[in-house]
Design a protein around this motif. Structure first.
Motif, PDB file in Angstrom:
ATOM      1  N   GLY A 103       0.797  -1.230   0.000  1.00 49.04           N
ATOM      2  CA  GLY A 103       0.000   0.000   0.000  1.00 49.04           C
ATOM      3  C   GLY A 103       0.826   1.275   0.000  1.00 49.04           C
ATOM      4  N   THR A 146       2.974   6.719   1.596  1.00 49.03           N
ATOM      5  CA  THR A 146       1.710   5.955   1.755  1.00 49.03           C
ATOM      6  C   THR A 146       0.549   6.661   1.050  1.00 49.03           C
ATOM      7  N   ALA A 154      -1.856   4.932  -1.503  1.00 47.16           N
ATOM      8  CA  ALA A 154      -3.316   4.879  -1.357  1.00 47.16           C
ATOM      9  C   ALA A 154      -3.987   5.316  -2.648  1.00 47.16           C
ATOM     10  N   ASP A 160      -3.873   2.555  -5.013  1.00 43.92           N
ATOM     11  CA  ASP A 160      -4.851   1.570  -4.550  1.00 43.92           C
ATOM     12  C   ASP A 160      -6.260   1.919  -5.015  1.00 43.92           C
TER      13      ASP A 160
END
Ligand code: ADP
Length: 458
Positions: free
Chosen positions: A117, A144, A148, A151
């Motif tokens: 992630g 991150t 994200a 993602d």
């Protein structure tokens, strides 16, 4: 079904392609940022007169927007002069990360990957001043937020492609069900037609290829139905025509066998049997000719001097005309060459002239002309005979059609002669017409395309 499968596979690959493209876009943006940061730090470090731990720290602190997870500056041997990490700080230690090793060999390095992630990016560039390697700068970013983003994008692309796939499958199912239903109906009608039911008609709406196929099928079955109807009619008419002379022959022969009759009457009856047998012979000959014309077996065509054929027919029929006291005038012009089957032309002229004599009055007249008109060769057969009523003109070329049945039968006809003429003219690229003659009688006009031979042209 295959179509749905292909679409599913295509969408799966589209999904992979979109995710990979998105990732590589993010990676390349990351690379540019990391390179720029490393470049800024390198430029600042190269301003220093010496590369010491404290001076390096001062430079890094002065660049407050470096915002990396870890910043390392090493000397030319790989020992960390500065390390931004608090926990696990490696200052004074040898740091031989692969990126640092590569940078110390004089090359810029960038590496980026997506794990758990997050996007982890690493960049290392050598510190070179006046051609001398002083050390290396190593930056590491563990992002991150970007991870994200990747993602979310990936999930959205996946959702979109699943929705698309479901939509495509649904639409395909609807279309393919409708398509198969219509195909089944066509198949059903083909089977019906195979069973000999030509009356079944397909009802298809729309204007696509399948509807066109259905329309073609309907018109084909209509034509087959008409042809089947004609065939049945022909067989029934032919049987009827054959039955009459056969019944007469049977009656006459029974009378000869059963009755005691004198020799003269017997001879008369046998003569009648012979005439009926001749009629049967002529009828079967005509039926055979018609069958041959229907089966479209084309004989060899050749260039014919039509005048010679017309003269030949006139010679053959003059005795019959004389017998009926009919004047036969035949005036064919030369130079009337046509491309045809000679037997066909003979048969056409013969039937027309014979009819003109047969359906004439005592002391009547028959005129046969052959001449050129524009690009055609024209044959006219006129007579001063009984004529054809206007309402019968349209039926005259039909099989077994007779205007005056009793008269025609008495003349030995079965109503086949003109239909043979009509079919023969057609298969020799000609046309035929019939009209009432001014002053009584009938005129038949046949046209063939003129075939000019080289001699005639010169
Ligand atoms: P058929 O063998 O009975 O003569 P055709 O097909 O030759 O049959 O002719 C069809 C019918 O057309 C004849 O039965 C006759 O009634 C009529 N017909 C043909 N030619 C003539 C003519 N020249 N004049 C008057 N009637 C004709």
């Amino acid at each position: 079904m295959a179509y749905i499968l292909i679409t599913a596979v295509a969408l799966f690959f589209l999904n992979i392609y979109t995710s990979t493209s998105l990732r590589s876009m993010i990676f390349s943006a990351q690379k540019q940022t990391m390179e720029e940061r490393a470049q800024v730090l390198t430029t600042a470090l190269l301003q220093l007169d010496e590369l010491s731990s404290s001076k390096t720290e001062g430079v890094v602190n002065s660049l407050n927007d470096l915002s990396t997870t870890r910043t390392v500056v090493t000397d030319d041997g790989g020992t960390a002069l500065y390390d931004s990490l608090v926990t696990g700080n490696a200052e004074g230690k040898l740091l031989l990360f692969p990126e640092i090793v590569t940078a110390l060999s004089g090359e810029d390095v960038f590496f980026s990957c997506y794990t758990d992630g997050a996007i982890e990016s690493r960049a290392a560039i050598p510190l070179v001043k006046n051609g001398k390697l002083l050390g290396a700068v190593y930056l590491m970013q563990y992002d991150t937020d970007q991870g994200a983003l990747v993602d979310t994008l990936q999930t959205n692309v996946l959702r979109l492609s699943v929705a698309l796939e479901l939509g495509v499958i649904l639409i395909s199912l609807v279309f393919s069900t409708a398509f198969s239903r219509r195909l089944r109906r066509i198949l059903h009608s083909v089977r019906k037609m195979g069973d000999g039911d030509y009356s079944y008609k397909l009802k298809l709406r729309g204007s696509d290829e399948l509807t066109q196929l259905g329309r073609e099928f309907n018109s084909l079955s209509e034509r087959l139905e008409a042809s089947e109807q004609r065939r049945r009619q022909f067989v029934s008419d032919a049987s009827h025509e054959l039955k009459t002379p056969l019944a007469t022959i049977k009656l006459l022969s029974d009378s000869i066998l059963q009755n005691e009759m004198d020799a003269a009457t017997q001879r008369e009856f046998i003569g009648d049997i012979g005439r009926e047998a001749d009629r049967l012979g002529r009828l079967t000959q005509k039926l055979l000719t018609l069958t041959k014309l229907d089966s479209d077996v084309s004989d060899e065509r050749e260039i014919i001097n039509a005048a010679q054929t017309v003269q030949k027919v006139a010679r053959m029929l003059r005795p019959l005309a004389k017998l009926r006291r009919i004047r036969l005038e035949c005036t064919p012009e030369e130079g009337c060459s046509i491309m045809t089957v000679e037997d066909d032309l003979y048969q056409i002229v013969f039937n027309l002239v014979e009819n003109a004599i047969k359906y004439n009055r005592e002391g009547g007249w028959v005129g046969v002309k052959l001449f050129r008109q524009d690009e055609d060769v024209v044959l006219t057969v006129e007579d001063s005979g009984v004529g054809i009523p206007p309402e019968a003109m349209t039926h005259i070329f039909e099989r077994f059609y007779r205007v005056d049945k009793a008269r025609s039968r008495a003349a030995g006809g079965a109503g086949l002669g003109l239909s043979i003429v009509h079919d023969m003219v057609g298969r020799n690229y000609g046309t035929i017409g019939v009209a009432a003659r001014v002053g009584g009688g009938t005129v038949f006009t046949v046209r063939f395309p003129l075939f000019e031979t080289e001699e005639e042209t010169t």
